[in-house]
Design an enzyme around this catalytic site. Structure first.
Site, PDB file in Angstrom:
ATOM      1  N   CYS A 101     -99.597 -13.387 -60.935  1.00 28.62           N
ATOM      2  CA  CYS A 101    -101.000 -12.528 -60.573  1.00 28.62           C
ATOM      3  C   CYS A 101    -100.791 -11.616 -61.874  1.00 28.62           C
ATOM      4  O   CYS A 101    -100.307 -10.788 -62.097  1.00 28.62           O
ATOM      5  CB  CYS A 101    -100.416 -11.685 -59.485  1.00 28.62           C
ATOM      6  SG  CYS A 101    -101.875 -10.470 -59.177  1.00 28.62           S
ATOM      7  N   CYS A 107    -102.020  -8.167 -61.416  1.00 34.15           N
ATOM      8  CA  CYS A 107    -100.630  -7.341 -60.741  1.00 34.15           C
ATOM      9  C   CYS A 107     -99.897  -6.787 -62.226  1.00 34.15           C
ATOM     10  O   CYS A 107     -99.227  -5.767 -62.176  1.00 34.15           O
ATOM     11  CB  CYS A 107     -99.971  -7.657 -59.876  1.00 34.15           C
ATOM     12  SG  CYS A 107    -100.807  -8.571 -58.658  1.00 34.15           S
ATOM     13  N   ASP A 108     -99.519  -8.115 -63.126  1.00 33.53           N
ATOM     14  CA  ASP A 108     -98.520  -7.748 -63.851  1.00 33.53           C
ATOM     15  C   ASP A 108     -98.688  -7.755 -65.356  1.00 33.53           C
ATOM     16  O   ASP A 108     -98.049  -7.813 -66.370  1.00 33.53           O
ATOM     17  CB  ASP A 108     -97.346  -8.870 -63.749  1.00 33.53           C
ATOM     18  CG  ASP A 108     -96.728  -8.789 -62.152  1.00 33.53           C
ATOM     19  OD1 ASP A 108     -96.573  -7.643 -61.736  1.00 33.53           O
ATOM     20  OD2 ASP A 108     -96.682  -9.899 -61.682  1.00 33.53           O
TER      21      ASP A 108
END
Ligand code: NAP
Length: 343
Positions: free
Chosen positions: A137, A140-141
């Protein structure tokens, strides 16, 4: 959530399909219970901008779209609860659901909208390093990789989207694809190809990830073959080229697998791909009467937010019609029973 209640409709999953089903079922006064699952809001909460959902000419954030959908469903009386279904008993009426928390629920109709989860590629060390520089992701990261060189694995829209997002932070982004032809849509492929920070490695796959949980990802071993699918070639004994690269992050964008494990031992039919099979024709009904499928869990082809919303609404309408039929047939059986008892 009430363990003693028998819900008319339980919706398993709270992505765009589950929410759309919840809006329709709640508007039909069915007071649905939505079990949010392990990833509340589903895949859209992991995406940035949704540009192709009807009604948002400027685009809309994935999380915002989900939040608005939840508010809309709650406005009409849908109830939301944390919970993941571990096991389903579908040969009893009402259906019985066992949650991973140990709680149990009963439902007359069930809408399965459990979506699909990110696939892993099977490279050495991925179990060890997932979450430690290896991710599925980018939204997300990605921000952890400011100034890094990163790899994105895959050749579809997910991989292009991850790469374009990562290009905001990373020094360089290399898309590693196992063939020399992208599966991605033309518009996404063009954006990635035209981006100055993004490069492509064709006919190449990730064999091994280097690093540790302390250091994070530090590099990778890539394998290439001129005809593509190098790991298959390697397994069949062909000569392949190896290359070691230094990278600070690796992102998988190789598609998703449907979340149907809890249906494995039920009479709901699954395809070879493990997608839930609905009956032939324009319906969300499954082989078990009263169980309906919506969204990516039953759709190996389209997998768009707007199609998931569409099948979610269909599932709620199908469930409503089925519950009405059941009520009529139950009333008829009851009346016949009373006549027989009187006679
Ligand atoms: P996808 O279209 O199935 O693409 C998966 C990609 O990963 C393919 O290129 C595939 O290679 C590769 N792959 C699969 N397994 C692999 C493995 N073990 N090792 C290496 N490579 C592997 O999946 P997706 O990209 O997630 O897209 C799914 C759907 O969502 C599509 O309909 C897409 O249009 C949609 N989507 C749209 C957007 C957007 O419009 N912004 C964003 C994301 C997703 P092959 O090509 O060789 O099979």
């Amino acid at each position: 959530m009430n363990e003693n209640a028998i819900y008319d409709v339980v919706i398993v999953g709270s992505g765009v399909a589950g929410l759309s089903a919840a809006v329709y079922a709640a508007r039909a006064d069915l007071e649905p219970l939505v079990l949010e699952g392990p990833e509340p809001g589903g895949q859209l909460t992991l995406t940035t901008e949704v540009e192709n959902y009807l009604g948002f000419p400027e685009g809309v954030g994935g999380t915002e779209l989900i939040q608005r959908g939840k508010e809309q469903a709650e406005r009409f009386g849908a109830e939301f609860a944390h919970g993941t279904v571990e096991d389903a008993t579908l040969e009893t009426r009402p259906f019985e659901l066992e949650l991973s928390s140990g709680d149990a629920l009963r439902a007359r109709a069930l809408i399965v909208a459990t979506g699909a989860s990110a696939r892993w590629v099977g490279a050495e060390n991925e179990d060890e390093l997932m979450g430690y520089g290896l991710s599925t992701c980018a939204t997300c990261d990605g921000a952890f990789h400011r100034g890094d060189d990163v790899l994105v694995i895959g050749g579809g829209d997910s991989a292009m989207e991850e790469a374009l997002f990562l290009a905001k932070f990373a020094d360089s982004v290399t898309i590693v694809h196992r063939r020399d032809d992208l599966r991605a849509s033309d518009i996404m492929a063009r954006r990635a190809r035209e981006h100055e920070t993004i490069e492509f490695r064709w006919n190449t796959e990730l064999l091994e990830i280097h690093g540790s949980r302390d250091e994070g990802v530090t590099g990778a071993t890539l394998v290439s073959h001129a005809d593509g699918y190098p790991t298959e070639k390697l397994a069949s004994g062909a000569d392949v080229e190896y290359e070691e690269v230094d990278v600070g992050g690796i992102f998988y964008g190789v598609g998703h697998d449907p979340n149907t494990a809890f249906l494995e031992d039920t009479a709901v039919e699954l395809a070879d791909t493990r997608h839930l099979l609905t009956l032939e024709g324009m319906t969300t009904e499954t082989a078990v009467a009263g169980v309906f499928g919506a969204g990516d869990v039953m759709d190996p082809d389209y997998r768009q937010a707007v199609t998931s919303a569409g099948t979610g609404s269909m599932a709620a309408l199908d469930a409503e019609a089925w519950l009405k039929e059941q009520a009529v047939s139950d009333a008829r059986s009851h009346a016949v029973g009373e006549i027989e008892a009187d006679g």
